[in-house]
Design a protein around this motif. Structure first.
Motif, PDB file in Angstrom:
ATOM      1  N   LEU A  77      -6.070  17.536  -1.857  1.00  0.00           N
ATOM      2  CA  LEU A  77      -4.552  17.647  -1.375  1.00  0.00           C
ATOM      3  C   LEU A  77      -4.286  17.277  -0.104  1.00  0.00           C
ATOM      4  O   LEU A  77      -4.895  18.167   0.925  1.00  0.00           O
ATOM      5  N   LEU A  78      -3.375  16.547   0.434  1.00  0.00           N
ATOM      6  CA  LEU A  78      -3.273  16.009   1.700  1.00  0.00           C
ATOM      7  C   LEU A  78      -1.506  16.394   1.716  1.00  0.00           C
ATOM      8  O   LEU A  78      -0.945  15.911   1.401  1.00  0.00           O
ATOM      9  N   ILE A  79      -1.404  17.630   2.621  1.00  0.00           N
ATOM     10  CA  ILE A  79      -0.154  18.062   2.503  1.00  0.00           C
ATOM     11  C   ILE A  79       0.373  17.630   4.144  1.00  0.00           C
ATOM     12  O   ILE A  79      -0.087  18.200   5.306  1.00  0.00           O
ATOM     13  N   ASP A  80       1.381  16.766   4.172  1.00  0.00           N
ATOM     14  CA  ASP A  80       1.886  16.249   5.362  1.00  0.00           C
ATOM     15  C   ASP A  80       3.326  17.068   5.667  1.00  0.00           C
ATOM     16  O   ASP A  80       4.435  16.846   5.015  1.00  0.00           O
ATOM     17  N   GLU A  81       3.321  18.005   6.594  1.00  0.00           N
ATOM     18  CA  GLU A  81       4.406  18.640   7.334  1.00  0.00           C
ATOM     19  C   GLU A  81       5.228  19.297   5.967  1.00  0.00           C
ATOM     20  O   GLU A  81       6.425  18.890   5.971  1.00  0.00           O
ATOM     21  N   PRO A  82       4.914  20.218   5.168  1.00  0.00           N
ATOM     22  CA  PRO A  82       5.515  20.949   4.353  1.00  0.00           C
ATOM     23  C   PRO A  82       6.859  21.717   4.776  1.00  0.00           C
ATOM     24  O   PRO A  82       7.661  22.163   3.947  1.00  0.00           O
TER      25      PRO A  82
ATOM     26  N   PHE B 261      -7.577  12.135  -4.178  1.00  0.00           N
ATOM     27  CA  PHE B 261      -6.756  12.519  -3.250  1.00  0.00           C
ATOM     28  C   PHE B 261      -5.230  12.337  -3.851  1.00  0.00           C
ATOM     29  O   PHE B 261      -4.965  11.447  -4.491  1.00  0.00           O
ATOM     30  N   ASP B 262      -4.644  13.326  -3.641  1.00  0.00           N
ATOM     31  CA  ASP B 262      -3.115  13.338  -3.657  1.00  0.00           C
ATOM     32  C   ASP B 262      -2.437  13.672  -2.455  1.00  0.00           C
ATOM     33  O   ASP B 262      -2.863  14.617  -1.666  1.00  0.00           O
ATOM     34  N   TYR B 263      -1.329  13.074  -2.485  1.00  0.00           N
ATOM     35  CA  TYR B 263      -0.263  13.161  -1.325  1.00  0.00           C
ATOM     36  C   TYR B 263       0.913  14.060  -1.309  1.00  0.00           C
ATOM     37  O   TYR B 263       1.656  13.890  -2.521  1.00  0.00           O
TER      38      TYR B 263
ATOM     39  N   LEU C 272      -5.396   6.270   4.853  1.00  0.00           N
ATOM     40  CA  LEU C 272      -6.823   5.589   4.742  1.00  0.00           C
ATOM     41  C   LEU C 272      -7.581   6.179   3.628  1.00  0.00           C
ATOM     42  O   LEU C 272      -8.310   5.824   2.847  1.00  0.00           O
ATOM     43  N   LEU C 273      -7.344   7.757   3.699  1.00  0.00           N
ATOM     44  CA  LEU C 273      -8.116   8.471   2.703  1.00  0.00           C
ATOM     45  C   LEU C 273      -7.515   8.141   1.209  1.00  0.00           C
ATOM     46  O   LEU C 273      -7.995   7.886   0.354  1.00  0.00           O
ATOM     47  N   LEU C 274      -6.356   7.631   1.099  1.00  0.00           N
ATOM     48  CA  LEU C 274      -5.814   7.374  -0.001  1.00  0.00           C
ATOM     49  C   LEU C 274      -5.815   5.741  -0.491  1.00  0.00           C
ATOM     50  O   LEU C 274      -5.514   5.499  -1.388  1.00  0.00           O
ATOM     51  N   GLY C 275      -6.671   5.361   0.293  1.00  0.00           N
ATOM     52  CA  GLY C 275      -6.837   3.740   0.128  1.00  0.00           C
ATOM     53  C   GLY C 275      -5.834   2.716   0.322  1.00  0.00           C
ATOM     54  O   GLY C 275      -5.687   1.646  -0.240  1.00  0.00           O
ATOM     55  N   GLN C 276      -4.655   3.173   1.120  1.00  0.00           N
ATOM     56  CA  GLN C 276      -3.544   2.373   1.323  1.00  0.00           C
ATOM     57  C   GLN C 276      -3.579   1.457   2.418  1.00  0.00           C
ATOM     58  O   GLN C 276      -2.790   0.469   2.362  1.00  0.00           O
TER      59      GLN C 276
ATOM     60  N   THR D 191     -16.854   3.314   6.491  1.00  0.00           N
ATOM     61  CA  THR D 191     -17.049   4.121   4.943  1.00  0.00           C
ATOM     62  C   THR D 191     -16.367   5.385   4.847  1.00  0.00           C
ATOM     63  O   THR D 191     -16.683   6.216   5.885  1.00  0.00           O
ATOM     64  N   ILE D 192     -15.728   5.578   4.032  1.00  0.00           N
ATOM     65  CA  ILE D 192     -15.379   6.927   3.577  1.00  0.00           C
ATOM     66  C   ILE D 192     -15.831   7.193   2.004  1.00  0.00           C
ATOM     67  O   ILE D 192     -15.464   6.666   0.916  1.00  0.00           O
ATOM     68  N   SER D 193     -16.958   8.060   2.078  1.00  0.00           N
ATOM     69  CA  SER D 193     -17.609   8.386   0.776  1.00  0.00           C
ATOM     70  C   SER D 193     -16.774   9.915   0.135  1.00  0.00           C
ATOM     71  O   SER D 193     -17.016  10.722   0.837  1.00  0.00           O
ATOM     72  N   THR D 194     -16.548   9.810  -0.952  1.00  0.00           N
ATOM     73  CA  THR D 194     -15.652  11.005  -1.378  1.00  0.00           C
ATOM     74  C   THR D 194     -16.162  11.119  -2.853  1.00  0.00           C
ATOM     75  O   THR D 194     -15.853  10.310  -3.831  1.00  0.00           O
ATOM     76  N   PRO D 195     -16.112  12.655  -3.252  1.00  0.00           N
ATOM     77  CA  PRO D 195     -16.473  12.942  -4.696  1.00  0.00           C
ATOM     78  C   PRO D 195     -15.217  13.402  -5.503  1.00  0.00           C
ATOM     79  O   PRO D 195     -15.052  13.544  -6.427  1.00  0.00           O
TER      80      PRO D 195
END
Length: 494
Positions: free
Chosen positions: A139-144, A67-69, A50-54, A60-64
């Motif tokens: 950065l969105l870090i998913d189970e590194p 995002f990178d995944y 959702l943050l990535l807009g996918q 609403t999600i307001s962000t300055p």
């Protein structure tokens, strides 16, 4: 410093009747090192999408920030590593990338080698280094940690501790404690943010859960007391009302006005008690909503007629002319829980396969007890497809017990109707764990069983192993789990 503002976020997948998020609101500071936790299937990866807009959502999600995944897809893994980095960040400065890689103890020549020749751990480190080069990115870090051994996990946790501006999904308690300063938790009914490490969040959750349990117990008693009082008062009112049509013992007529007033007063008191009872019931309904059930599990363990099940004496394993491990000597005795440790590539999985009876080329002496029944949990879950009932039937395990264990590991009944290929990574691992717990075996062999599995389920698995004490040999990089479970450690060198 700025904030990511989430307001009235509501989302459900197409065709689903249940919202994953419903009118959720909170904010995240872009300087936070945010650990993200919650049971498997609660929506951690969905939230990052959702943050990535996918995905489409309401609210609403307001962000300055952008995002990178992690991990990002590599289109051509045969490219040189530096070209893979250029694909995701064309304007990077080489000296800065080299500085990041040196912090992660990655050799400089890794940039000039094909990406697919790097180990999984090296690939993880290269991706993290490349993504942290970007400015004004979150950065969105998913189970590194899934491809990192114990040493690499410690190294990456120290690296992340020196960074800021990320959400980290990890189920490794020690890893989270080393590199986050806030915890975002997806609970049963809400999303909560607390300052601190995972351990401090877990301690606070225990205190809150205990408070709610105590309050719930008091309210249950209050509701019963008020209910009994309401019944008594209602009965008195009824009896007094009946007496309006009767006579006094002296034979004189009763004062119907007085008795009617008295009956009405009692009825009013009864109504007041009922209202207080209803308020107590409503207050009780607010409690226990976020208490995670972690019912005890069970395991089927057979006794073996001899104390020693397996013995290796100076065993060496070679593949394609390369020695994977050498001079390995240990025995597996009944009741032992052996942790097989060592860096990636040191031969841990190969030794497990040798014990399982696979055709592994080895030298030295290897003995396995006759008629030994082994239950195996593999790293690979790609073969899981079809429904759970068919899988239980094919594996020869009791379907009712199998599904009961999955329910205790937080499977919803809706999951029982899905094809296993649609399960999350953690849910697939739970299927393998549940199958192993159902199988009657003398020895359990588990190869990285906890990958993707949520923290609460890890704790449940710890409890069943400590309670029933099966004979077990396992490979696992979660140092909390290993420290609690292992009765003996066999360490392999690189």
């Amino acid at each position: 410093m700025s904030t990511i503002q989430v307001s009235n976020l509501t989302f459900a997948y197409e065709g689903s009747y249940d919202n994953i998020f419903e009118k959720v609101s909170f904010q995240i500071d872009t300087d936070w090192k945010l650990g993200f936790t919650g049971r498997n299937g609660r929506g951690k990866t969905t939230f990052m999408k959702l943050l990535l807009g996918q995905l489409e959502f309401s609210g609403t999600i307001s962000t300055p920030v952008s995002f990178d995944y992690f991990p990002f897809p590599v289109k051509d893994p045969e490219q040189l590593t530096m070209e893979v980095v250029s694909d995701i960040y064309p304007d990077y400065e080489l000296w800065r990338l080299e500085r990041e890689l040196s912090l992660l103890k990655v050799a400089e020549d890794a940039l000039y080698r094909p990406y697919n020749t790097l180990s999984n751990g090296e690939q993880t480190k290269v991706q993290l280094a490349a993504l942290f080069l970007k400015e004004n990115h979150f950065l969105l870090i998913d189970e590194p940690t899934n491809h990192l051994d114990v040493h690499a996990r410690e190294l990456v946790s120290h690296y992340l501790n020196g960074k800021k501006g990320f959400i980290l999904v990890s189920h490794d308690r020690a890893f989270l404690d080393h590199c986050v300063d806030h915890i975002l938790s997806i609970n049963k009914t809400n999303i909560d943010i607390q300052k601190g490490t995972f351990s401090s969040w877990w301690a606070n959750k225990h205190l809150q859960d205990q408070f709610e349990l105590n309050e719930n117990e008091k309210l249950v008693k209050d509701i019963k007391r008020l209910s009994d009082a309401s019944k008594r008062t209602g009965q008195w009112s009824h009896e007094v009302e009946k007496s309006k049509n009767g006579t006094r013992n002296s034979g004189s007529k009763v004062d119907k006005g007085y008795i009617g007033h008295k009956a009405a007063k009692m009825m009013k008191r009864s109504k007041s008690i009922e209202q207080r009872q209803q308020s107590a019931i409503e207050e009780k309904s607010k409690l226990l909503k976020n208490i995670e059930t972690s019912e005890s599990l069970q395991i089927s363990q057979l006794a073996y007629p001899k104390s020693q099940l397996v013995e290796l004496d100076h065993v060496a394993i070679r593949y394609d002319g390369k020695t994977v491990c050498r001079d390995v000597s240990f025995a597996i005795n009944q009741g032992e829980r052996i942790a097989l440790t060592g860096p990636n590539g040191s031969g841990k999985s190969s030794l497990l396969k040798l014990i399982l009876g696979e055709p592994i080329p080895y030298t030295g002496a290897f003995h396995k007890g006759s008629g030994l029944r082994i239950s195996y949990v593999s790293q690979d879950t790609s073969h899981l497809r079809g429904d759970l009932s068919g899988y239980a039937r094919d594996q020869g395990i009791d379907e009712s017990l199998f599904k009961a264990i999955l329910r205790k590991l937080d499977f919803s009944r809706l999951q029982f109707e899905k094809d296993m290929s649609l399960f999350s990574g953690g849910q697939k691992k739970k299927v393998l764990i549940a199958k192993s717990l159902c199988e009657e075996a003398h020895l359990h062999v588990w190869d990285e069983p906890l990958n993707f599995i949520d923290v609460i389920s890890r704790m449940q698995i710890e409890e069943v192993l400590l309670e029933h004490q099966p004979t077990l040999i396992f490979v696992e990089h979660d140092i909390e789990f290993t420290g609690k479970i292992a009765t003996k450690t066999v360490e392999l060198k690189d």
